[in-house]
Design an enzyme around this catalytic site. Structure first.
Site, short mmCIF file in Angstrom:
data_model
loop_
_atom_site.label_atom_id
_atom_site.label_comp_id
_atom_site.label_asym_id
_atom_site.label_seq_id
_atom_site.Cartn_x
_atom_site.Cartn_y
_atom_site.Cartn_z
N ARG A 32 0.82 -1.23 0.00
CA ARG A 32 0.00 0.00 0.00
C ARG A 32 0.85 1.27 0.00
O ARG A 32 0.46 2.27 0.61
CB ARG A 32 -0.94 0.06 1.22
CG ARG A 32 -2.06 -0.94 1.20
CD ARG A 32 -3.29 -0.34 0.50
NE ARG A 32 -4.34 -1.32 0.43
CZ ARG A 32 -5.38 -1.35 1.26
NH1 ARG A 32 -5.52 -0.44 2.19
NH2 ARG A 32 -6.29 -2.28 1.14
N ARG A 36 -3.48 6.78 1.14
CA ARG A 36 -3.98 8.04 1.71
C ARG A 36 -3.02 8.75 2.65
O ARG A 36 -3.26 9.88 3.03
CB ARG A 36 -5.30 7.77 2.44
CG ARG A 36 -6.46 7.61 1.47
CD ARG A 36 -7.65 6.96 2.14
NE ARG A 36 -7.31 5.60 2.54
CZ ARG A 36 -8.14 4.77 3.16
NH1 ARG A 36 -9.33 5.16 3.49
NH2 ARG A 36 -7.75 3.54 3.47
N ARG A 46 -9.15 12.45 -5.60
CA ARG A 46 -10.28 13.39 -5.74
C ARG A 46 -10.54 13.70 -7.21
O ARG A 46 -11.66 13.74 -7.67
CB ARG A 46 -10.01 14.68 -4.98
CG ARG A 46 -10.49 14.64 -3.53
CD ARG A 46 -10.60 16.03 -2.91
NE ARG A 46 -9.33 16.76 -2.94
CZ ARG A 46 -8.37 16.63 -2.02
NH1 ARG A 46 -8.55 15.82 -0.99
NH2 ARG A 46 -7.24 17.31 -2.11
N ASP A 82 -6.85 -3.03 -7.21
CA ASP A 82 -7.35 -3.64 -5.98
C ASP A 82 -7.69 -5.10 -6.25
O ASP A 82 -7.98 -5.47 -7.40
CB ASP A 82 -8.60 -2.90 -5.47
CG ASP A 82 -8.87 -3.25 -4.01
OD1 ASP A 82 -8.24 -2.64 -3.13
OD2 ASP A 82 -9.69 -4.16 -3.77
N TYR A 158 -14.93 -11.93 0.33
CA TYR A 158 -15.61 -10.66 0.03
C TYR A 158 -16.83 -10.89 -0.87
O TYR A 158 -17.87 -10.25 -0.71
CB TYR A 158 -14.65 -9.67 -0.65
CG TYR A 158 -13.66 -9.04 0.31
CD1 TYR A 158 -14.03 -7.96 1.10
CD2 TYR A 158 -12.37 -9.54 0.44
CE1 TYR A 158 -13.14 -7.38 1.99
CE2 TYR A 158 -11.47 -8.96 1.33
CZ TYR A 158 -11.86 -7.88 2.11
OH TYR A 158 -10.98 -7.33 2.99
O1 CP3 Z 1 -0.12 -1.80 -2.34
C1 CP3 Z 1 -0.39 -0.94 -3.19
O2 CP3 Z 1 0.02 0.25 -3.13
C2 CP3 Z 1 -1.14 -1.40 -4.43
C3 CP3 Z 1 -2.55 -1.27 -4.43
C4 CP3 Z 1 -3.41 -2.13 -3.50
C5 CP3 Z 1 -4.60 -1.63 -2.92
N1 CP3 Z 1 -5.25 -2.66 -2.30
C6 CP3 Z 1 -5.04 -0.23 -3.02
C7 CP3 Z 1 -6.10 0.24 -2.12
C8 CP3 Z 1 -3.33 -3.49 -3.16
C9 CP3 Z 1 -2.23 -4.49 -3.45
C10 CP3 Z 1 -4.50 -3.80 -2.41
C11 CP3 Z 1 -4.80 -5.16 -1.90
C12 CP3 Z 1 -6.03 -5.38 -1.15
N2 CP3 Z 1 -7.24 -4.80 -1.31
C13 CP3 Z 1 -6.16 -6.38 -0.15
C14 CP3 Z 1 -5.08 -7.34 0.29
C15 CP3 Z 1 -4.12 -6.74 1.24
C16 CP3 Z 1 -4.71 -6.37 2.56
O3 CP3 Z 1 -4.81 -5.16 2.83
O4 CP3 Z 1 -5.06 -7.28 3.34
C17 CP3 Z 1 -7.48 -6.32 0.33
C18 CP3 Z 1 -8.09 -7.18 1.44
C19 CP3 Z 1 -8.16 -5.32 -0.43
C20 CP3 Z 1 -9.59 -4.93 -0.33
C21 CP3 Z 1 -9.72 -3.52 0.09
N3 CP3 Z 1 -9.46 -2.45 -0.72
C22 CP3 Z 1 -10.10 -3.04 1.36
C23 CP3 Z 1 -10.45 -3.89 2.56
C24 CP3 Z 1 -10.08 -1.64 1.28
C25 CP3 Z 1 -10.54 -0.64 2.32
C26 CP3 Z 1 -9.53 -0.46 3.38
C27 CP3 Z 1 -9.06 0.96 3.38
O5 CP3 Z 1 -7.85 1.15 3.61
O6 CP3 Z 1 -9.89 1.87 3.19
C28 CP3 Z 1 -9.63 -1.28 -0.02
C29 CP3 Z 1 -9.41 0.09 -0.53
C30 CP3 Z 1 -8.04 0.42 -1.01
N4 CP3 Z 1 -7.28 -0.39 -1.81
C31 CP3 Z 1 -7.33 1.63 -0.80
C32 CP3 Z 1 -6.12 1.53 -1.49
C33 CP3 Z 1 -5.06 2.59 -1.62
C34 CP3 Z 1 -7.86 2.83 -0.02
C35 CP3 Z 1 -8.89 3.44 -0.89
C36 CP3 Z 1 -9.06 4.94 -0.82
O7 CP3 Z 1 -8.28 5.67 -1.43
O8 CP3 Z 1 -10.04 5.33 -0.18
#
Ligand code: CP3
Length: 348
Positions: A32, A36, A46, A82, A158
């Site tokens: 990640r 944010r 945005r 994602d 999910y």
């Molecule tokens: O790592 C990176 O920079 C690459 C991008 C990436 C994202 N999600 C971007 C993201 C990767 C590899 C993921 C994997 C992911 N997504 C997983 C596996 C890893 C883990 O965290 O356990 C899972 C379970 C998801 C599903 C997911 N996507 C969730 C549960 C959430 C919400 C949690 C949160 O932080 O809000 C997301 C959203 C998400 N995926 C964000 C990002 C940068 C935040 C979204 C935003 O900008 O609001």
């Protein structure tokens, strides 16, 4: 197809470690790393509208992927997308509630399952492949590009629950294992194609995220984590034998040993709770080890951060090691602490 043979001097650090080399200081990237905690990410997000619109906008998705590379010169860059792109591409409705996380219309019965289809998946995946192509053009040549997907088990949790509740899929798997098995099989197939597509667009390494691998008793772990992951990696390696794979069966504990025995991975990403000496003694002689700094130390900073980085480097530094977190970076992480971390890891 031509294969480029890179000499060890020009081969990227991440690829050298995945090939079994021990490098000091180790390569570093963070799960990640685009997110944010970075003000420039928040601005681009945005501009894109929603999170999913950002994922499907190749120019902007490439831009956010590059932001942490510009700031910190990480050794690897991970495609911005994602794990829930796959259900979306299969026709399940996916959206992200502000501040709450992902939502999907749950798959509750055979009818819902039958509605999933690949008709529109290529159109959706092609946007992601375009992001990969842009990145291969724009990334510095010393930065490796990592593609990824979710593991079938975690993506299925999910899909079945429609949110981050992990009991619905576990129960469904007990009550209707044939039906649940059909979902898992579909996810294996589509994930092989999706990762192969990312590789063909330019991804040099892939990581498979199994965030909920630690939820299952051992018989179910075998059936829904190990077996599908084994199949996924085997099929992918048939198509792309030289592309290294990193597995992340988060929370699996001692199950990591079974994981590396069954699944043909080149590295495992170790979660925050895993003992460093255990990882060294049980995993590192077989595969490269990635991890496992507590993401909260990027909020705490200061001497606790420095002390832990030193411990990780001392314990895992005698074998192939990729410095990373034990889970994704949190929005509250301080960008200055990330800069400090990179300095600490690169100190010789
Ligand atoms: O790592 C990176 O920079 C690459 C991008 C990436 C994202 N999600 C971007 C993201 C990767 C590899 C993921 C994997 C992911 N997504 C997983 C596996 C890893 C883990 O965290 O356990 C899972 C379970 C998801 C599903 C997911 N996507 C969730 C549960 C959430 C919400 C949690 C949160 O932080 O809000 C997301 C959203 C998400 N995926 C964000 C990002 C940068 C935040 C979204 C935003 O900008 O609001």
């Amino acid at each position: 197809m031509t294969t480029k043979v890179q000499s060890s001097a020009t081969k990227q650090k991440l690829l050298r470690v995945l090939d079994g080399e021990t490098i000091n200081p180790p390569p570093i990237w963070l799960m990640r790393q685009a997110g944010r905690y970075l003000p420039e990410y928040c601005r681009t997000r945005r501009q894109a509208g929603s999170f999913l619109e950002l994922c499907y906008n190749p120019e902007l998705a490439a831009e956010v992927t590059l932001q942490p590379i510009r700031r910190y010169q990480f050794d690897a860059s991970i495609l911005f997308a994602d794990i829930l792109i796959v259900p979306d591409a299969l026709g399940q409705k996916v959206w992200f509630e502000e501040g709450e996380g992902p939502r999907l219309t749950p798959i509750e019965n055979e009818q819902d399952l039958n509605r999933l289809n690949l008709a529109r998946s290529e159109e959706k995946f092609s946007k992601i492949y375009e992001t990969v192509r842009i990145l291969r053009r724009e990334l510095p040549k010393e930065t490796a590009l990592i593609g990824f997907c979710g593991a079938p088990w975690t993506v299925a949790t999910y899909m079945v629950a429609g949110r981050g509740d992990r009991t619905a899929a576990r129960l469904w798997a007990y009550q209707q294992p044939e039906l649940f098995g059909r979902l898992i099989k579909l996810l294996v197939q589509v994930s092989v194609d999706y990762l192969a597509g990312q590789i063909e667009a330019g991804a040099q390494v892939v990581q498979i995220f199994d965030s909920w691998a630690g939820d299952l008793p051992d018989d179910e772990f075998h059936r829904w984590v190990l077996e599908p992951s084994r199949e996924l990696v085997a099929q992918l390696k048939q198509r792309h034998p030289h592309v290294p794979v990193i597995g992340f069966p988060r929370g699996a504990g001692a199950g990591y040993k079974d994981f590396i025995r069954h699944v043909d991975v080149d590295a495992v990403s170790c979660d925050t709770t895993m003992s460093l000496t255990w990882c060294r003694d049980n995993l590192q002689e077989h595969v490269a080890v990635q991890g496992n700094l507590d993401p909260l130390l990027l909020i705490a900073g200061g001497p606790v951060l420095a002390r832990r980085v030193k411990q990780i480097r001392e314990t895992l530094g005698q074998g192939p090691h990729i410095f990373n977190l034990g889970h994704g970076i949190t929005p509250a992480a301080s960008p200055d602490n990330v800069a400090r971390l990179v300095e600490l890891v690169r100190e010789t």
